[in-house]
Design a protein around this motif. Structure first.
Motif, PDB file in Angstrom:
ATOM      1  N   ILE A 156       0.899  -1.156  -0.066  1.00 50.78           N
ATOM      2  CA  ILE A 156      -0.104  -0.112   0.003  1.00 50.78           C
ATOM      3  C   ILE A 156       0.621   1.300   0.129  1.00 50.78           C
ATOM      4  N   LYS A 157       1.889   1.144   0.802  1.00 52.15           N
ATOM      5  CA  LYS A 157       2.692   2.317   0.936  1.00 52.15           C
ATOM      6  C   LYS A 157       3.451   2.516  -0.325  1.00 52.15           C
ATOM      7  N   LEU A 158       3.743   1.542  -1.313  1.00 55.73           N
ATOM      8  CA  LEU A 158       4.366   1.778  -2.628  1.00 55.73           C
ATOM      9  C   LEU A 158       3.601   2.239  -3.468  1.00 55.73           C
ATOM     10  N   ILE A 159       2.287   1.791  -3.451  1.00 58.24           N
ATOM     11  CA  ILE A 159       1.276   2.392  -4.491  1.00 58.24           C
ATOM     12  C   ILE A 159       0.910   3.702  -4.099  1.00 58.24           C
ATOM     13  N   ILE A 160       0.891   4.209  -3.028  1.00 60.18           N
ATOM     14  CA  ILE A 160       0.658   5.728  -2.494  1.00 60.18           C
ATOM     15  C   ILE A 160       1.975   6.606  -2.828  1.00 60.18           C
ATOM     16  N   ASP A 161       3.115   5.963  -2.634  1.00 62.60           N
ATOM     17  CA  ASP A 161       4.179   6.651  -2.902  1.00 62.60           C
ATOM     18  C   ASP A 161       4.426   6.975  -4.513  1.00 62.60           C
ATOM     19  N   SER A 162       3.960   5.826  -5.235  1.00 60.27           N
ATOM     20  CA  SER A 162       4.371   5.971  -6.592  1.00 60.27           C
ATOM     21  C   SER A 162       3.336   7.238  -7.503  1.00 60.27           C
ATOM     22  N   ASN A 163       2.594   7.777  -6.881  1.00 58.03           N
ATOM     23  CA  ASN A 163       1.570   8.866  -7.266  1.00 58.03           C
ATOM     24  C   ASN A 163       1.415  10.054  -6.511  1.00 58.03           C
ATOM     25  N   PRO A 164       1.953  11.167  -6.865  1.00 62.03           N
ATOM     26  CA  PRO A 164       1.737  12.307  -6.178  1.00 62.03           C
ATOM     27  C   PRO A 164       0.244  12.686  -5.781  1.00 62.03           C
TER      28      PRO A 164
END
Length: 73
Positions: free
Chosen positions: A5-13
């Motif tokens: 989830i953290k990677l998904i959120i960090d991938s998109n501003p």
């Protein structure tokens, strides 16, 4: 928060910006990471990133140019 989830959120501003302004999602995603799709859907609705929103935006721009051209004639 789950690493995926953290990677998904960090991938998109946009996701990060929405999460900062709607902090209740931190708790919700921590408790139930499987609803990440609901979060993404809400972000897309808020920032008008859906395909239908993009199409409507293009149609509006075409109509504006068309009216501008008709005024110049």
């Amino acid at each position: 928060m789950d690493t995926r989830i953290k990677l998904i959120i960090d991938s998109n501003p946009d996701y990060k910006r929405y999460l900062r302004s709607n902090s209740y999602w931190y708790k919700t995603l921590n408790r139930n990471p499987s609803i990440i799709n609901n979060f993404i859907k809400e972000v897309k609705e808020k920032y008008k990133l859906r395909t239908s929103d993009k199409i409507n935006d293009i149609i509006d721009k075409i109509n504006m140019v068309s009216k501008f051209i008709s005024v110049l004639r």
